[in-house]
Design a protein around this motif. Structure first.
Motif, PDB file in Angstrom:
ATOM      1  N   LEU A  18      40.126  31.283 -51.678  1.00 25.26           N
ATOM      2  CA  LEU A  18      39.443  30.809 -50.485  1.00 25.26           C
ATOM      3  C   LEU A  18      37.954  31.043 -50.663  1.00 25.26           C
ATOM      4  CD1 LEU A  18      41.498  32.209 -47.429  1.00 25.26           C
ATOM      5  CD2 LEU A  18      41.253  29.807 -48.073  1.00 25.26           C
ATOM      6  N   ARG A  19      37.148  30.226 -49.995  1.00 29.02           N
ATOM      7  CA  ARG A  19      35.715  30.475 -49.950  1.00 29.02           C
ATOM      8  C   ARG A  19      35.286  30.603 -48.500  1.00 29.02           C
ATOM      9  NH1 ARG A  19      30.301  27.245 -51.959  1.00 29.02           N
ATOM     10  NH2 ARG A  19      30.746  25.930 -50.149  1.00 29.02           N
ATOM     11  N   LEU A  20      34.738  31.750 -48.193  1.00 22.79           N
ATOM     12  CA  LEU A  20      34.206  31.994 -46.860  1.00 22.79           C
ATOM     13  C   LEU A  20      32.725  31.632 -46.826  1.00 22.79           C
ATOM     14  CD1 LEU A  20      35.780  35.468 -46.026  1.00 22.79           C
ATOM     15  CD2 LEU A  20      36.786  33.175 -45.812  1.00 22.79           C
ATOM     16  N   SER A  21      32.290  31.165 -45.670  1.00 28.16           N
ATOM     17  CA  SER A  21      30.880  30.867 -45.445  1.00 28.16           C
ATOM     18  C   SER A  21      30.404  31.592 -44.198  1.00 28.16           C
ATOM     19  CB  SER A  21      30.666  29.366 -45.259  1.00 28.16           C
ATOM     20  OG  SER A  21      31.056  28.640 -46.396  1.00 28.16           O
ATOM     21  N   CYS A  22      29.117  31.896 -44.180  1.00 24.77           N
ATOM     22  CA  CYS A  22      28.501  32.503 -43.004  1.00 24.77           C
ATOM     23  C   CYS A  22      27.163  31.816 -42.778  1.00 24.77           C
ATOM     24  CB  CYS A  22      28.302  33.996 -43.213  1.00 24.77           C
ATOM     25  SG  CYS A  22      27.308  34.795 -41.929  1.00 24.77           S
ATOM     26  N   ALA A  23      27.066  31.092 -41.680  1.00 25.45           N
ATOM     27  CA  ALA A  23      25.825  30.406 -41.329  1.00 25.45           C
ATOM     28  C   ALA A  23      24.989  31.320 -40.440  1.00 25.45           C
ATOM     29  CB  ALA A  23      26.136  29.104 -40.611  1.00 25.45           C
ATOM     30  N   ALA A  24      23.762  31.565 -40.870  1.00 27.39           N
ATOM     31  CA  ALA A  24      22.876  32.471 -40.135  1.00 27.39           C
ATOM     32  C   ALA A  24      21.762  31.696 -39.452  1.00 27.39           C
ATOM     33  CB  ALA A  24      22.275  33.497 -41.087  1.00 27.39           C
ATOM     34  N   SER A  25      21.371  32.177 -38.278  1.00 25.40           N
ATOM     35  CA  SER A  25      20.240  31.606 -37.564  1.00 25.40           C
ATOM     36  C   SER A  25      19.534  32.720 -36.803  1.00 25.40           C
ATOM     37  CB  SER A  25      20.692  30.502 -36.606  1.00 25.40           C
ATOM     38  OG  SER A  25      21.591  31.000 -35.653  1.00 25.40           O
ATOM     39  N   GLY A  26      18.285  32.458 -36.446  1.00 21.05           N
ATOM     40  CA  GLY A  26      17.514  33.445 -35.697  1.00 21.05           C
ATOM     41  C   GLY A  26      16.835  34.495 -36.548  1.00 21.05           C
ATOM     42  N   ILE A  27      16.953  34.369 -37.870  1.00 21.12           N
ATOM     43  CA  ILE A  27      16.282  35.296 -38.780  1.00 21.12           C
ATOM     44  C   ILE A  27      15.678  34.512 -39.935  1.00 21.12           C
ATOM     45  CG2 ILE A  27      17.724  37.307 -38.280  1.00 21.12           C
ATOM     46  CD1 ILE A  27      19.272  36.686 -40.884  1.00 21.12           C
ATOM     47  N   ILE A  28      14.735  35.150 -40.615  1.00 18.97           N
ATOM     48  CA  ILE A  28      14.246  34.596 -41.880  1.00 18.97           C
ATOM     49  C   ILE A  28      15.268  35.035 -42.923  1.00 18.97           C
ATOM     50  CG2 ILE A  28      12.369  34.514 -43.538  1.00 18.97           C
ATOM     51  CD1 ILE A  28      10.494  35.322 -41.201  1.00 18.97           C
ATOM     52  N   PHE A  29      16.269  34.200 -43.107  1.00 17.75           N
ATOM     53  CA  PHE A  29      17.458  34.551 -43.894  1.00 17.75           C
ATOM     54  C   PHE A  29      17.082  35.098 -45.272  1.00 17.75           C
ATOM     55  CE2 PHE A  29      21.873  34.379 -44.865  1.00 17.75           C
ATOM     56  CZ  PHE A  29      21.999  33.902 -46.164  1.00 17.75           C
ATOM     57  N   SER A  30      16.125  34.477 -45.902  1.00 20.27           N
ATOM     58  CA  SER A  30      15.783  34.842 -47.284  1.00 20.27           C
ATOM     59  C   SER A  30      15.166  36.229 -47.401  1.00 20.27           C
ATOM     60  CB  SER A  30      14.831  33.805 -47.873  1.00 20.27           C
ATOM     61  OG  SER A  30      13.636  33.745 -47.108  1.00 20.27           O
ATOM     62  N   ALA A  31      14.852  36.850 -46.290  1.00 23.19           N
ATOM     63  CA  ALA A  31      14.181  38.156 -46.319  1.00 23.19           C
ATOM     64  C   ALA A  31      15.146  39.333 -46.290  1.00 23.19           C
ATOM     65  CB  ALA A  31      13.223  38.269 -45.143  1.00 23.19           C
ATOM     66  N   TYR A  32      16.426  39.064 -46.060  1.00 24.41           N
ATOM     67  CA  TYR A  32      17.352  40.156 -45.778  1.00 24.41           C
ATOM     68  C   TYR A  32      18.534  40.246 -46.737  1.00 24.41           C
ATOM     69  CZ  TYR A  32      14.856  40.441 -41.398  1.00 24.41           C
ATOM     70  OH  TYR A  32      13.864  40.582 -40.456  1.00 24.41           O
ATOM     71  N   THR A  33      18.886  41.503 -47.027  1.00 26.03           N
ATOM     72  CA  THR A  33      20.160  41.762 -47.678  1.00 26.03           C
ATOM     73  C   THR A  33      21.275  41.382 -46.715  1.00 26.03           C
ATOM     74  OG1 THR A  33      19.345  43.527 -49.105  1.00 26.03           O
ATOM     75  CG2 THR A  33      21.666  43.608 -48.511  1.00 26.03           C
ATOM     76  N   MET A  34      22.300  40.738 -47.248  1.00 23.95           N
ATOM     77  CA  MET A  34      23.451  40.327 -46.446  1.00 23.95           C
ATOM     78  C   MET A  34      24.717  40.964 -47.011  1.00 23.95           C
ATOM     79  SD  MET A  34      22.188  38.216 -44.173  1.00 23.95           S
ATOM     80  CE  MET A  34      23.733  37.552 -43.515  1.00 23.95           C
ATOM     81  N   ALA A  35      25.722  41.063 -46.171  1.00 26.06           N
ATOM     82  CA  ALA A  35      26.958  41.690 -46.637  1.00 26.06           C
ATOM     83  C   ALA A  35      28.184  41.092 -45.958  1.00 26.06           C
ATOM     84  CB  ALA A  35      26.918  43.193 -46.375  1.00 26.06           C
ATOM     85  N   TRP A  36      29.300  41.242 -46.639  1.00 23.18           N
ATOM     86  CA  TRP A  36      30.618  40.932 -46.081  1.00 23.18           C
ATOM     87  C   TRP A  36      31.383  42.242 -45.909  1.00 23.18           C
ATOM     88  CZ3 TRP A  36      32.137  36.305 -44.310  1.00 23.18           C
ATOM     89  CH2 TRP A  36      31.496  35.162 -44.783  1.00 23.18           C
TER      90      TRP A  36
END
Length: 116
Positions: A18-36
């Motif tokens: 499976l491939r999960l996706s997470c759409a982000a808004s309200g932040i400068i996405f490229s500036a932050y570490t992300m996690a699952w």
């Protein structure tokens, strides 16, 4: 307002993908570490994988190493989790998360069920 919306969960047989996706808004996405993270029934939420802002560095919990791949598309403000060779013990609700100015934001999660 930070919003994280996960998708891609479902029922899959052992050994499937499976491939999960997470759409982000309200932040400068490229500036932050992300996690699952994931939370199985009756268990605590656990970190699955983390990726730095530029996507250069990734970390994984030992139980998914070699099977899961975290990635991101900063142009699309989207985080991904490719899950291969799924096992019944991977069954959980999977959450996308980001920490912004000391506040941890979470999506509502997407359910992954691995069963024959």
């Amino acid at each position: 307002q930070v919003q994280l919306v996960e998708s891609g969960g479902g029922l899959v047989q052992p050994g499937g993908s499976l491939r999960l996706s997470c759409a982000a808004s309200g932040i400068i996405f490229s500036a932050y570490t992300m996690a699952w993270y994931r939370q199985a029934p009756g268990k605590q939420r656990e970190l699955v994988a983390r990726i730095t802002s530029g996507g250069i560095s990734t970390t994984y919990v030992d139980s998914v190493k070699g099977r899961f791949t975290i990635s991101r598309d900063n142009a699309k403000n989207t985080l991904y989790l490719q899950m291969n060779s799924l096992k019944p013990e991977d069954t959980a609700v999977y959450y996308c998360t980001v920490r912004v100015l000391g506040t941890q934001y979470w999506g509502k999660g997407t359910l992954v069920t691995v069963s024959s």
